[in-house]
Scaffold this motif. Structure first.
Motif, PDB file in Angstrom:
ATOM      1  N   ALA A   1       0.853  -1.162  -0.055  1.00  0.00           N
ATOM      2  CA  ALA A   1      -0.045   0.038  -0.041  1.00  0.00           C
ATOM      3  C   ALA A   1       0.742   1.321  -0.065  1.00  0.00           C
ATOM      4  O   ALA A   1       0.797   2.161  -0.836  1.00  0.00           O
ATOM      5  CB  ALA A   1      -0.957  -0.043   1.292  1.00  0.00           C
ATOM      6  N   LEU A   2       1.991   1.351   0.992  1.00  0.00           N
ATOM      7  CA  LEU A   2       3.002   2.295   0.830  1.00  0.00           C
ATOM      8  C   LEU A   2       3.479   2.619  -0.112  1.00  0.00           C
ATOM      9  O   LEU A   2       3.791   3.692  -0.689  1.00  0.00           O
ATOM     10  CB  LEU A   2       3.784   2.230   2.175  1.00  0.00           C
ATOM     11  CG  LEU A   2       3.082   2.748   3.521  1.00  0.00           C
ATOM     12  CD1 LEU A   2       4.209   2.218   4.481  1.00  0.00           C
ATOM     13  CD2 LEU A   2       3.020   4.165   3.547  1.00  0.00           C
ATOM     14  N   GLU A   3       3.851   1.568  -1.074  1.00  0.00           N
ATOM     15  CA  GLU A   3       4.683   1.584  -2.182  1.00  0.00           C
ATOM     16  C   GLU A   3       3.910   2.308  -3.313  1.00  0.00           C
ATOM     17  O   GLU A   3       4.523   3.346  -4.064  1.00  0.00           O
ATOM     18  CB  GLU A   3       4.968   0.008  -2.787  1.00  0.00           C
ATOM     19  CG  GLU A   3       5.775   0.157  -4.033  1.00  0.00           C
ATOM     20  CD  GLU A   3       5.928  -1.358  -4.628  1.00  0.00           C
ATOM     21  OE1 GLU A   3       6.555  -1.257  -5.504  1.00  0.00           O
ATOM     22  OE2 GLU A   3       5.815  -2.264  -3.693  1.00  0.00           O
ATOM     23  N   TYR A   4       2.785   2.100  -3.557  1.00  0.00           N
ATOM     24  CA  TYR A   4       2.046   2.333  -4.485  1.00  0.00           C
ATOM     25  C   TYR A   4       1.409   4.015  -4.223  1.00  0.00           C
ATOM     26  O   TYR A   4       1.323   4.702  -4.969  1.00  0.00           O
ATOM     27  CB  TYR A   4       0.570   1.547  -4.879  1.00  0.00           C
ATOM     28  CG  TYR A   4       0.731   0.453  -5.532  1.00  0.00           C
ATOM     29  CD1 TYR A   4       0.901   0.745  -7.006  1.00  0.00           C
ATOM     30  CD2 TYR A   4       0.797  -0.828  -4.870  1.00  0.00           C
ATOM     31  CE1 TYR A   4       1.224  -0.486  -7.841  1.00  0.00           C
ATOM     32  CE2 TYR A   4       0.855  -1.900  -5.956  1.00  0.00           C
ATOM     33  CZ  TYR A   4       1.325  -1.750  -7.174  1.00  0.00           C
ATOM     34  OH  TYR A   4       1.553  -2.948  -8.167  1.00  0.00           O
ATOM     35  N   LEU A   5       1.260   4.463  -2.995  1.00  0.00           N
ATOM     36  CA  LEU A   5       0.851   5.566  -2.472  1.00  0.00           C
ATOM     37  C   LEU A   5       2.212   6.617  -2.848  1.00  0.00           C
ATOM     38  O   LEU A   5       1.853   7.674  -2.951  1.00  0.00           O
ATOM     39  CB  LEU A   5       0.362   5.648  -1.090  1.00  0.00           C
ATOM     40  CG  LEU A   5      -1.069   5.031  -0.800  1.00  0.00           C
ATOM     41  CD1 LEU A   5      -1.229   4.903   0.732  1.00  0.00           C
ATOM     42  CD2 LEU A   5      -2.254   5.822  -1.511  1.00  0.00           C
ATOM     43  N   HIS A   6       3.357   6.032  -2.325  1.00  0.00           N
ATOM     44  CA  HIS A   6       4.448   6.928  -2.845  1.00  0.00           C
ATOM     45  C   HIS A   6       4.627   7.056  -4.327  1.00  0.00           C
ATOM     46  O   HIS A   6       5.076   8.182  -4.743  1.00  0.00           O
ATOM     47  CB  HIS A   6       5.711   6.365  -2.134  1.00  0.00           C
ATOM     48  CG  HIS A   6       6.078   6.472  -0.602  1.00  0.00           C
ATOM     49  ND1 HIS A   6       6.088   7.894  -0.164  1.00  0.00           N
ATOM     50  CD2 HIS A   6       5.921   5.548   0.345  1.00  0.00           C
ATOM     51  CE1 HIS A   6       6.136   7.704   1.111  1.00  0.00           C
ATOM     52  NE2 HIS A   6       6.092   6.325   1.491  1.00  0.00           N
TER      53      HIS A   6
ATOM     54  N   VAL B   1       4.075  10.835  -9.019  1.00  0.00           N
ATOM     55  CA  VAL B   1       3.236  11.340 -10.304  1.00  0.00           C
ATOM     56  C   VAL B   1       2.395  12.684  -9.992  1.00  0.00           C
ATOM     57  O   VAL B   1       2.282  13.416 -10.945  1.00  0.00           O
ATOM     58  CB  VAL B   1       2.356  10.267 -10.783  1.00  0.00           C
ATOM     59  CG1 VAL B   1       1.255  10.297 -10.242  1.00  0.00           C
ATOM     60  CG2 VAL B   1       2.452  10.235 -12.478  1.00  0.00           C
ATOM     61  N   ASN B   2       2.111  12.607  -8.852  1.00  0.00           N
ATOM     62  CA  ASN B   2       1.100  13.852  -8.674  1.00  0.00           C
ATOM     63  C   ASN B   2       1.828  15.202  -8.926  1.00  0.00           C
ATOM     64  O   ASN B   2       1.183  16.326  -9.128  1.00  0.00           O
ATOM     65  CB  ASN B   2       1.003  13.917  -7.130  1.00  0.00           C
ATOM     66  CG  ASN B   2      -0.498  13.300  -7.061  1.00  0.00           C
ATOM     67  OD1 ASN B   2      -1.496  13.185  -7.849  1.00  0.00           O
ATOM     68  ND2 ASN B   2      -0.658  12.383  -5.945  1.00  0.00           N
ATOM     69  N   SER B   3       3.296  15.309  -8.916  1.00  0.00           N
ATOM     70  CA  SER B   3       3.877  16.535  -9.290  1.00  0.00           C
ATOM     71  C   SER B   3       3.509  16.847 -10.810  1.00  0.00           C
ATOM     72  O   SER B   3       3.549  18.350 -11.103  1.00  0.00           O
ATOM     73  CB  SER B   3       5.395  16.348  -9.270  1.00  0.00           C
ATOM     74  OG  SER B   3       5.686  15.384 -10.012  1.00  0.00           O
TER      75      SER B   3
ATOM     76  N   HIS C   1      -5.377  15.356  -5.393  1.00  0.00           N
ATOM     77  CA  HIS C   1      -4.931  13.963  -5.557  1.00  0.00           C
ATOM     78  C   HIS C   1      -3.834  13.908  -4.678  1.00  0.00           C
ATOM     79  O   HIS C   1      -3.450  12.580  -3.863  1.00  0.00           O
ATOM     80  CB  HIS C   1      -4.626  13.387  -6.834  1.00  0.00           C
ATOM     81  CG  HIS C   1      -5.833  13.494  -7.947  1.00  0.00           C
ATOM     82  ND1 HIS C   1      -6.855  12.748  -7.654  1.00  0.00           N
ATOM     83  CD2 HIS C   1      -6.057  14.256  -9.087  1.00  0.00           C
ATOM     84  CE1 HIS C   1      -7.619  13.029  -8.566  1.00  0.00           C
ATOM     85  NE2 HIS C   1      -7.542  13.898  -9.313  1.00  0.00           N
ATOM     86  N   GLU C   2      -2.821  14.872  -4.596  1.00  0.00           N
ATOM     87  CA  GLU C   2      -1.585  14.852  -3.934  1.00  0.00           C
ATOM     88  C   GLU C   2      -2.100  14.820  -2.488  1.00  0.00           C
ATOM     89  O   GLU C   2      -1.298  14.039  -1.494  1.00  0.00           O
ATOM     90  CB  GLU C   2      -0.690  16.082  -4.167  1.00  0.00           C
ATOM     91  CG  GLU C   2       0.782  15.959  -3.511  1.00  0.00           C
ATOM     92  CD  GLU C   2       1.548  17.202  -3.977  1.00  0.00           C
ATOM     93  OE1 GLU C   2       2.557  17.263  -3.236  1.00  0.00           O
ATOM     94  OE2 GLU C   2       1.352  17.667  -5.022  1.00  0.00           O
TER      95      GLU C   2
ATOM     96  N   ILE D   1       0.243  13.451   7.742  1.00  0.00           N
ATOM     97  CA  ILE D   1      -1.246  13.960   7.618  1.00  0.00           C
ATOM     98  C   ILE D   1      -1.547  15.382   7.653  1.00  0.00           C
ATOM     99  O   ILE D   1      -1.955  16.411   6.767  1.00  0.00           O
ATOM    100  CB  ILE D   1      -2.031  13.677   8.811  1.00  0.00           C
ATOM    101  CG1 ILE D   1      -2.355  12.108   8.916  1.00  0.00           C
ATOM    102  CG2 ILE D   1      -3.205  14.302   9.283  1.00  0.00           C
ATOM    103  CD1 ILE D   1      -2.837  11.491  10.196  1.00  0.00           C
ATOM    104  N   GLN D   2      -0.019  16.093   8.311  1.00  0.00           N
ATOM    105  CA  GLN D   2      -0.009  17.515   8.380  1.00  0.00           C
ATOM    106  C   GLN D   2       0.496  17.914   6.798  1.00  0.00           C
ATOM    107  O   GLN D   2       0.013  19.176   6.440  1.00  0.00           O
ATOM    108  CB  GLN D   2       1.162  17.969   9.161  1.00  0.00           C
ATOM    109  CG  GLN D   2       1.450  19.411   9.592  1.00  0.00           C
ATOM    110  CD  GLN D   2       0.096  19.961  10.225  1.00  0.00           C
ATOM    111  OE1 GLN D   2      -0.426  19.494  11.110  1.00  0.00           O
ATOM    112  NE2 GLN D   2      -0.438  20.972   9.635  1.00  0.00           N
ATOM    113  N   ALA D   3       1.268  17.293   6.093  1.00  0.00           N
ATOM    114  CA  ALA D   3       1.560  17.555   4.547  1.00  0.00           C
ATOM    115  C   ALA D   3       0.098  17.717   3.961  1.00  0.00           C
ATOM    116  O   ALA D   3       0.109  18.782   3.133  1.00  0.00           O
ATOM    117  CB  ALA D   3       2.372  16.407   4.056  1.00  0.00           C
ATOM    118  N   SER D   4      -0.647  16.803   4.226  1.00  0.00           N
ATOM    119  CA  SER D   4      -2.107  16.901   3.500  1.00  0.00           C
ATOM    120  C   SER D   4      -2.888  18.147   3.908  1.00  0.00           C
ATOM    121  O   SER D   4      -3.576  18.817   3.137  1.00  0.00           O
ATOM    122  CB  SER D   4      -2.857  15.717   3.773  1.00  0.00           C
ATOM    123  OG  SER D   4      -4.150  15.717   3.166  1.00  0.00           O
ATOM    124  N   ILE D   5      -2.792  18.368   5.300  1.00  0.00           N
ATOM    125  CA  ILE D   5      -3.410  19.557   5.696  1.00  0.00           C
ATOM    126  C   ILE D   5      -2.822  20.855   5.104  1.00  0.00           C
ATOM    127  O   ILE D   5      -3.627  21.905   4.866  1.00  0.00           O
ATOM    128  CB  ILE D   5      -3.310  19.669   7.207  1.00  0.00           C
ATOM    129  CG1 ILE D   5      -4.473  18.533   7.882  1.00  0.00           C
ATOM    130  CG2 ILE D   5      -3.808  21.102   7.957  1.00  0.00           C
ATOM    131  CD1 ILE D   5      -4.005  18.324   9.434  1.00  0.00           C
TER     132      ILE D   5
END
Length: 648
Positions: free
Chosen positions: A264-269, A274-276, A283-284, A308-312
């Motif tokens: 899961a972590l591998e795909y999320l990373h 690619v989100n850049s 999506h990022e 989570i803070q990065a998302s915030i």
């Protein structure tokens, strides 16, 4: 003259402030060029093309697109239904792209209407599919299904593969949202087969991903992962960054459910990487949040909070309120898991704050869009009235020419002809005076009705949840459109009057929390489409029965409306089992209310004028107090007798 005023109004709106700069000069130069074109269908098509090309400019500055507005005016003048379809379809797409789904559905419903007028099946299929998408975004799934099903039938009839695929995929998404995963998979597979046959790689990738979502909903995670990977492979060939980000996030979610946290972590990373290249940063933010939740599940709170803070931080920058609500909730759960209850409560408070903000924002947006729909319909009606006045003016000119020729040809009969002409003119003047009085009375009544409805909707919005308020607003806007349309005419068909009456009763029943039921019974020998009666003639008596009879009754109320026809005389009997007029008057006196109902007063005036215009005694109203054998009030009966017109 009207077009000149219209373009001047656009100029004043667009030049407000100095935010437009040199671009506004180009806009007005182009608009001036449009004025020089002849008013034909080529001009409409040119305006639509310019409106599409400059759409982003007007969206950026939050201004209405004047090219589309000018195209609407010209198309209505020409009765060019294809042009009207194209304009309203483009306006609907523009509003949907800005998440203004109520406005989008209203514009696309207009596109459906004009596609039907143009008798063009392809345009109708496009408009139906677009309307279905709008309602699906509003989570009105049953209504959305109806539009997509009609689009599918029509597209299959004309063998239009593009609209067949859109309809089937949309129906699959509706079933996916409803939890009908097996049916959704069947529809996605049909769409997938068609997309592959037509070599539409993007459509293939979308349907593969949708099948993955359905299998994940069924708990078949291995199958879900298989389809996500198939969708990923197609997106890699297309080099579609957005599609890649979605696939990586989906794979991360599926492996998380399998408790395979490493994969899961591998795909999320990979999604983060690619989100850049993706313009939409939501999506990022989603990827960071999913990674944070994964670390939290494994008890690695420091890593969890960092992500989570990065998302915030990203969501605060781009104002993703929904993402902020979920991120603060995840942060609260992580603090709680580590035993830091004070910080957990603080984070949860912020999550709830964004939840309340979203609810308030959605309610305000729904109200603003409903008001915008009212303004659009009002402007459309003004344009129609201007065209109607122009036609009347031309008819009057022709009539005057005929009069002059007739008078010149019959000089020998001048005395006799003059006598009859003067007599005829006096009768016409008297009739026109009565008609003007009747219009004046209708004009008094409609604002009265609209005021009462707005009072009801205001109370309902503040006392109910968002979903019910949105439904009520949608019904109210539909009723407003019917009133605006019907009250242009002296007579309307009985079925239109009863349709608006049913919609009014549904709204009042909602407002009164279902304290009464109603029945509308129409005699079988009446053709509701051919019989014509004055608009809004029955509603005041129905309103009086509800608010002075039924709302004060203990127990379930019943309102009956029976319509019969004898010759050219229509009888409508409104019966309620309320408290009766005597008790209603006592209640009003206790409350200090001594004024008489404006709607009843205005309607009685209208009936009196109808009696004068038709020179008949048959138009009248009789009110009877109903009592049982013991003399106890059991309700009120209103008998309304009207002369009726027929289309044929």
């Amino acid at each position: 003259m009207f077009k000149g005023c219209y373009l001047l109004l656009i100029l004043l709106c667009l030049t407000k402030g100095d935010i437009y700069g040199q671009d506004s000069i180009l806009v007005f130069h182009t608009l001036d060029s449009a004025r020089l074109l002849p008013g034909d269908t080529n001009k409409v098509n040119w305006l639509i093309d310019k409106g599409k090309a400059m759409g982003r400019y007007f969206d950026k500055h939050k201004a209405e697109n004047p090219f589309f507005q000018e195209a609407i005016v010209t198309s209505q003048h020409l009765r060019y239904f294809r042009g009207l379809f194209s304009v309203y379809n483009e306006l609907g797409i523009s509003k949907r792209n800005k998440s203004e789904y109520i406005l989008a559905s209203d514009y696309h419903e207009k596109a459906v209407k004009y596609a039907e007028e143009a008798k063009n099946d392809l345009m109708l299929a496009i408009a139906l599919n677009n309307t279905g998408v709008d309602y699906r975004r509003q989570e009105k799934l049953e209504k959305a299904f109806g539009y997509h099903f009609r689009a599918l039938q029509l597209a299959e009839k004309i063998n239009d593969v593009r609209n067949i695929c859109v309809a089937i995929n949309s129906i699959g998404n509706i079933q996916l949202s409803s939890g009908k995963y097996d049916e959704a998979i069947a529809h996605f597979n049909k769409a997938l087969l068609l997309e592959r046959e037509n070599k539409n790689s993007l459509g293939t990738a979308i349907n593969l991903g949708n099948i993955g979502y359905a299998y994940q909903g069924l708990g078949k995670l291995d199958l879900a992962i298989e389809y996500y990977k198939k969708s990923l492979a197609v997106n890699q060939v297309l080099n579609n960054s957005t599609g890649l980000a979605i696939c990586y996030n989906s794979l991360g979610g599926a492996y998380k459910e399998k408790k395979d946290y490493a994969s899961a972590l591998e795909y999320l990373h990979k999604a983060l990487a690619v989100n850049s290249k993706v313009e939409d940063k939501v999506h990022e933010a989603e990827s960071y949040l999913s990674i944070g939740k994964l670390w939290s599940l494994q008890g690695k709170h420091e890593e969890a909070r960092k992500n989570i803070q990065a998302s915030i931080d990203l969501s605060l920058l781009w104002r993703f309120k929904l993402m902020l609500k979920d991120a603060y909730k995840a942060l609260a759960e992580d603090y709680k898991a580590s035993g830091d209850f004070e910080k957990s409560l603080g984070a949860m408070d912020k999550s709830l704050l964004y939840k309340d903000s979203l609810l308030d924002e959605n309610s305000a947006q729904s109200l603003a869009q409903t008001q915008a729909i009212y303004e659009v319909d009002r402007k459309d009606n003004q344009i129609k009235l201007l065209e109607h006045d122009k036609q009347l003016s031309e008819l009057r000119t022709k009539r005057n020419v005929v009069y002059i020729i007739s008078l010149a040809g019959f000089l020998l009969m001048l005395t006799v002809g003059g006598f009859f002409y003067i007599r005829h003119r006096n009768l016409e003047t008297k009739k026109q005076t009565l008609q003007l009085e009747l219009r004046s009375l209708r004009a008094q009544m409609n604002p009265h009705f609209i005021f009462n409805s707005l009072s009801s909707i205001h109370r309902f919005i503040w006392s109910n949840n968002q979903e019910e308020a949105s439904d009520y607003l949608t019904k109210f806007s539909r009723l407003m459109r019917m009133i605006l349309d019907n009250t242009q005419y002296t007579f309307i068909s009985l079925n239109k009057e009863l349709e608006s009456l049913r919609l009014y009763l549904d709204l009042e029943k909602l407002r009164c929390n279902g304290i009464f039921d109603y029945q509308i019974n129409v005699s079988e020998e009446i053709n509701e489409e051919e019989a014509m009666i004055p608009p809004m003639i029955i509603q005041p008596y129905v309103e009086n029965a509800i608010w002075h009879g039924l709302v004060h009754k203990s127990g379930k109320g019943l309102l009956e409306i029976n319509v019969t026809l004898k010759g050219r005389v229509l009888t409508c009997i409104v019966t309620d089992n309320g408290i009766g007029r005597k008790k209603a008057i006592e209640i009003k006196e206790k409350k200090g209310q001594t004024h008489r109902s404006m709607g009843m007063k205005v309607t009685e005036g209208r009936i009196d004028l109808i009696r004068k215009i038709n020179n008949t005694k048959e138009a009248n109203v009789n009110i009877t107090d109903l009592e049982d054998d013991a003399g106890t009030a059991t309700g009120t009966e209103v008998k309304l007798v009207l002369p009726v017109e027929f289309i044929f």
